[in-house]
Design an enzyme around this catalytic site. Structure first.
Site, mmCIF file in Angstrom:
data_model
loop_
_atom_site.group_PDB
_atom_site.id
_atom_site.type_symbol
_atom_site.label_atom_id
_atom_site.label_comp_id
_atom_site.label_asym_id
_atom_site.label_seq_id
_atom_site.Cartn_x
_atom_site.Cartn_y
_atom_site.Cartn_z
ATOM 1 C CE LYS A 238 -2.033 0.368 -0.789
ATOM 2 N NZ LYS A 238 -1.354 0.123 0.515
ATOM 3 C CE1 TYR B 154 -4.702 -1.563 -2.211
ATOM 4 C CE2 TYR B 154 -3.908 -1.340 -4.458
ATOM 5 C CZ TYR B 154 -3.723 -1.770 -3.160
ATOM 6 O OH TYR B 154 -2.550 -2.395 -2.817
#
Length: 252
Positions: free
Chosen positions: A161, A157
């Site tokens: 990002k 993640y």
């Protein structure tokens, strides 16, 4: 009927497309943009959720068009390119599967890279093409505070990002001379139907709160307010930036 939550931004005459719009942050963004006068195209997979969203917006005079589709579908970006006008893209759709790095399967890796990075890039690319015809527009990528820091059990993640934060900066530099702005909004943990079960774990909730100087998680309207600002002409000189809606987490 007036909307008491309407920010003081005028988006009349603008067309805004919001991905992942049926729930949580995406839903709040769609409602906020519609309340400010934009014609909103709300994109999500569940037609029933989209219908409820459009009905909720209509109650306060908002106008939401719904696209029940998957952003990873082959015809999605072609549909964006066919739009006669697009002034705002809110690149919101994404997913997360927290787990230790040693347990991340290739299928999980591919899922998150495909949705969080590939689909976001292709959506932004298609939107930019439409905006460049007019010589103006605002792309807002929803990233995360995890796009600025690292965190255990969130390696994939965080990677995705950080990638979108890089995309934001690069697109902003390239498109600025042609009148298109590109920014990101990076929230901390936000109270949504998806995160509610996580917060039922008292130890997890207390750990999260201990890292937020404002000592609370955020709500979806607070993220939508930041998005609406960046979408509006009030942010006319703001590009290549990341607006952190994180209660001070990343300032430490």
């Amino acid at each position: 009927m007036s909307n008491p939550n309407r920010p003081a931004f005028d988006l009349s005459g603008k067309v805004a497309l919001v991905t992942g719009a049926s729930k949580g942050i995406g839903k709040a963004c769609a409602l906020s943009l519609a309340a400010c006068g934009a014609h909103v195209i709300a994109v999500a997979r569940n037609p029933d959720d989209l219908g409820a969203l459009a009905a909720e917006a209509a109650e306060t005079g908002g106008e939401i068009e719904t696209w029940a589709t998957d952003v990873t579908a082959g015809d999605f970006t072609a549909r964006i390119r066919a739009l006669p006008q697009l002034d705002v893209l809110v690149n919101n759709v994404g997913t997360n599967k927290p787990m230790p790095i040693t347990e991340v399967s290739e299928d999980t890796l591919d899922l998150m890279l495909n949705l969080n990075v590939r689909a976001a890039f292709l959506s932004a690319q298609a939107a930019a093409e439409v905006m460049l015809r007019k010589g103006s527009g605002s792309i807002v990528n929803i990233t995360s505070q995890m796009g600025h820091i690292g965190a255990a059990n969130r390696t994939v993640y965080c990677m995705t990002k950080h990638a979108i934060e890089g995309l934001t900066k690069a697109m902003a530099v390239e498109l600025a001379p042609q009148g298109v702005r590109v920014n990101s909004v990076a929230p901390t943990f936000i109270s949504t139907p998806l995160t509610a079960p996580m917060f039922e774990n008292k130890a997890f909730y207390e750990e999260v709160i201990s890292k937020i100087p404002m000592a609370r998680v955020g709500n979806t309207q607070e993220v939508a307010n930041a998005v609406t600002y960046l979408a509006s002409d009030l942010a006319s000189l703001t590009t290549g930036d990341s607006l952190k809606v994180d209660g001070g987490w990343t300032a430490q």
